[in-house]
Design a protein around this motif. Sequence first.
Motif, PDB file in Angstrom:
ATOM      1  N   ARG A   1      55.653  44.606 111.531  1.00 34.09           N
ATOM      2  CA  ARG A   1      55.019  44.203 110.742  1.00 34.09           C
ATOM      3  C   ARG A   1      54.955  43.702 109.333  1.00 34.09           C
ATOM      4  O   ARG A   1      54.876  43.860 108.598  1.00 34.09           O
ATOM      5  CB  ARG A   1      53.424  44.444 111.214  1.00 34.09           C
ATOM      6  CG  ARG A   1      52.995  43.135 112.493  1.00 34.09           C
ATOM      7  CD  ARG A   1      52.044  43.706 113.594  1.00 34.09           C
ATOM      8  NE  ARG A   1      50.274  43.462 112.437  1.00 34.09           N
ATOM      9  CZ  ARG A   1      49.916  42.198 112.277  1.00 34.09           C
ATOM     10  NH1 ARG A   1      50.326  41.411 112.462  1.00 34.09           N
ATOM     11  NH2 ARG A   1      49.165  42.031 110.869  1.00 34.09           N
ATOM     12  N   ILE A   2      55.451  46.002 109.530  1.00 33.20           N
ATOM     13  CA  ILE A   2      55.385  46.157 108.152  1.00 33.20           C
ATOM     14  C   ILE A   2      56.723  46.104 107.252  1.00 33.20           C
ATOM     15  O   ILE A   2      56.880  45.713 105.941  1.00 33.20           O
ATOM     16  CB  ILE A   2      55.952  48.250 108.118  1.00 33.20           C
ATOM     17  CG1 ILE A   2      54.220  48.803 108.895  1.00 33.20           C
ATOM     18  CG2 ILE A   2      55.960  48.632 107.004  1.00 33.20           C
ATOM     19  CD1 ILE A   2      55.042  49.907 108.829  1.00 33.20           C
ATOM     20  N   ASN A   3      57.513  45.898 108.417  1.00 31.09           N
ATOM     21  CA  ASN A   3      58.867  45.165 107.508  1.00 31.09           C
ATOM     22  C   ASN A   3      58.199  43.886 107.195  1.00 31.09           C
ATOM     23  O   ASN A   3      59.310  43.471 106.208  1.00 31.09           O
ATOM     24  CB  ASN A   3      60.100  44.878 108.856  1.00 31.09           C
ATOM     25  CG  ASN A   3      61.315  44.913 108.186  1.00 31.09           C
ATOM     26  OD1 ASN A   3      61.352  45.283 107.767  1.00 31.09           O
ATOM     27  ND2 ASN A   3      62.747  44.922 109.150  1.00 31.09           N
ATOM     28  N   ARG A   4      57.383  42.940 107.618  1.00 32.64           N
ATOM     29  CA  ARG A   4      57.129  41.720 107.209  1.00 32.64           C
ATOM     30  C   ARG A   4      56.075  42.281 105.410  1.00 32.64           C
ATOM     31  O   ARG A   4      56.928  40.928 105.434  1.00 32.64           O
ATOM     32  CB  ARG A   4      56.352  41.470 108.714  1.00 32.64           C
ATOM     33  CG  ARG A   4      56.823  40.330 108.902  1.00 32.64           C
ATOM     34  CD  ARG A   4      55.891  39.665 109.767  1.00 32.64           C
ATOM     35  NE  ARG A   4      55.500  39.357 111.394  1.00 32.64           N
ATOM     36  CZ  ARG A   4      54.317  39.284 111.949  1.00 32.64           C
ATOM     37  NH1 ARG A   4      53.762  38.964 111.336  1.00 32.64           N
ATOM     38  NH2 ARG A   4      54.785  40.161 113.599  1.00 32.64           N
TER      39      ARG A   4
ATOM     40  N   ARG B   1      57.331  44.150 103.386  1.00 31.91           N
ATOM     41  CA  ARG B   1      58.597  44.521 103.027  1.00 31.91           C
ATOM     42  C   ARG B   1      59.475  43.139 102.553  1.00 31.91           C
ATOM     43  O   ARG B   1      59.135  43.356 101.616  1.00 31.91           O
ATOM     44  CB  ARG B   1      59.178  45.539 103.980  1.00 31.91           C
ATOM     45  CG  ARG B   1      60.683  45.777 103.249  1.00 31.91           C
ATOM     46  CD  ARG B   1      61.405  46.717 102.960  1.00 31.91           C
ATOM     47  NE  ARG B   1      62.070  46.785 104.384  1.00 31.91           N
ATOM     48  CZ  ARG B   1      63.045  48.044 104.626  1.00 31.91           C
ATOM     49  NH1 ARG B   1      63.448  48.649 104.099  1.00 31.91           N
ATOM     50  NH2 ARG B   1      63.245  47.664 106.103  1.00 31.91           N
ATOM     51  N   ASP B   2      59.191  42.149 103.236  1.00 34.34           N
ATOM     52  CA  ASP B   2      59.880  41.193 102.892  1.00 34.34           C
ATOM     53  C   ASP B   2      59.250  40.370 102.039  1.00 34.34           C
ATOM     54  O   ASP B   2      59.759  39.464 101.596  1.00 34.34           O
ATOM     55  CB  ASP B   2      60.507  40.433 104.215  1.00 34.34           C
ATOM     56  CG  ASP B   2      61.182  40.665 105.304  1.00 34.34           C
ATOM     57  OD1 ASP B   2      62.059  41.181 104.890  1.00 34.34           O
ATOM     58  OD2 ASP B   2      61.566  40.146 106.917  1.00 34.34           O
ATOM     59  N   ALA B   3      58.177  40.684 101.616  1.00 33.58           N
ATOM     60  CA  ALA B   3      57.091  39.886 101.441  1.00 33.58           C
ATOM     61  C   ALA B   3      56.720  40.170 100.250  1.00 33.58           C
ATOM     62  O   ALA B   3      55.802  40.388  99.002  1.00 33.58           O
ATOM     63  CB  ALA B   3      55.989  39.294 101.859  1.00 33.58           C
ATOM     64  N   GLY B   4      57.272  41.419  99.702  1.00 34.77           N
ATOM     65  CA  GLY B   4      57.641  42.188  98.685  1.00 34.77           C
ATOM     66  C   GLY B   4      57.119  43.703  98.445  1.00 34.77           C
ATOM     67  O   GLY B   4      56.790  43.994  97.344  1.00 34.77           O
ATOM     68  N   ALA B   5      56.588  43.998  98.946  1.00 30.38           N
ATOM     69  CA  ALA B   5      55.409  45.231  99.369  1.00 30.38           C
ATOM     70  C   ALA B   5      56.749  46.235  99.407  1.00 30.38           C
ATOM     71  O   ALA B   5      58.553  46.445  99.555  1.00 30.38           O
ATOM     72  CB  ALA B   5      55.067  45.705 100.424  1.00 30.38           C
TER      73      ALA B   5
ATOM     74  N   GLY C   1      58.412  57.861 113.473  1.00 39.84           N
ATOM     75  CA  GLY C   1      59.360  57.352 114.120  1.00 39.84           C
ATOM     76  C   GLY C   1      59.530  55.270 113.057  1.00 39.84           C
ATOM     77  O   GLY C   1      60.837  54.748 113.089  1.00 39.84           O
ATOM     78  N   LYS C   2      57.750  55.838 112.320  1.00 37.13           N
ATOM     79  CA  LYS C   2      58.052  54.353 111.309  1.00 37.13           C
ATOM     80  C   LYS C   2      59.777  54.257 110.714  1.00 37.13           C
ATOM     81  O   LYS C   2      60.147  54.004 110.297  1.00 37.13           O
ATOM     82  CB  LYS C   2      56.919  53.884 110.891  1.00 37.13           C
ATOM     83  CG  LYS C   2      56.026  53.267 112.140  1.00 37.13           C
ATOM     84  CD  LYS C   2      54.902  52.861 111.683  1.00 37.13           C
ATOM     85  CE  LYS C   2      53.320  53.361 111.844  1.00 37.13           C
ATOM     86  NZ  LYS C   2      52.083  52.558 111.443  1.00 37.13           N
TER      87      LYS C   2
ATOM     88  N   PHE D   1      47.120  44.206 106.263  1.00 37.33           N
ATOM     89  CA  PHE D   1      47.669  43.960 107.693  1.00 37.33           C
ATOM     90  C   PHE D   1      46.746  43.401 108.530  1.00 37.33           C
ATOM     91  O   PHE D   1      47.277  43.080 110.128  1.00 37.33           O
ATOM     92  CB  PHE D   1      48.509  45.436 108.501  1.00 37.33           C
ATOM     93  CG  PHE D   1      48.997  45.645 107.570  1.00 37.33           C
ATOM     94  CD1 PHE D   1      50.961  45.416 107.291  1.00 37.33           C
ATOM     95  CD2 PHE D   1      49.169  46.748 106.169  1.00 37.33           C
ATOM     96  CE1 PHE D   1      51.357  45.941 107.252  1.00 37.33           C
ATOM     97  CE2 PHE D   1      50.337  46.974 106.044  1.00 37.33           C
ATOM     98  CZ  PHE D   1      51.585  46.875 106.522  1.00 37.33           C
ATOM     99  N   GLY D   2      45.578  43.252 108.243  1.00 33.42           N
ATOM    100  CA  GLY D   2      44.309  42.595 109.640  1.00 33.42           C
ATOM    101  C   GLY D   2      43.791  43.413 110.116  1.00 33.42           C
ATOM    102  O   GLY D   2      44.094  44.873 109.408  1.00 33.42           O
TER     103      GLY D   2
END
Length: 238
Positions: free
Chosen positions: A40-43, A45-49, A62-63, A224-225
Amino acid sequence: MISENLALVKNRIAEAARKAGRSPGGVRLVAVSKGVPADRINRARDAGATLFGENKAQEAMGKIAQLGRVGISWHFIGHLQKNKAKYVLDLFDMVHSVDSLALAGAIHGEALKRGAVMPILLQVNVSGEESKFGAAPGELEDLLSGISRLSGVRVRGLMTIPPYDPDPEASRRHFARLREIRDRLAGLNIENVSLDELSMGMSNDFAIAVEEGATLVRVGTAIFGERPETANGRNKAC
Ligand SMILES: *Cc1c(COP(=O)(O)O)cnc(C)c1O
């Protein structure tokens, strides 16, 4: 969902900045990814974060191993124990939550071993709430002059977490207070200390924080909700 949330948060930051006569570029968004799995963090990032905040060294390790540090930056925002300083040096680009000379000294010691300098913010307990971490405003001058002698850390500014209130306007006076404290301390011109950064504002009140001068806002839930209950602490020790 994450990309829409992110866009919404960025728009509200820009709007609040303009309202206050500030440049939206003067505010950086820390996407708080504690309790959020790497995919979800990767999403985000894909969205520009590009900047993420974590509050537990163990969880972050780990992340960060999965997602790396290329093109993205990680800030440590949680309460840090001295014996965890070594992890923080290897994983993070800034620590928002330094509130004692002992902790600054631990980070400095690890930084020296690596020939590094860690940018830090001093966490200030502006409200005087008893349960909160953070240095009291009256301690800051001594704390800053002590830390200014540690070559492995460099103070960049101040951070605060106001008491939770469902009404975001209730945070305004605490944010304004942090800015006033910063302005007064900046006037002391302590060597090796710069106070350009104000880390303040979370999902509920980041727009108010921007109006009051935040340069870093730490926003988790609004991107992230809701987090699972265990990761939901506002200011728990790691
Ligand atoms: C969890 C956390 C945040 C983000 O909180 P949200 O309400 O989810 O935006 C910000 N700062 C710190 C220090 C946190 O621990």
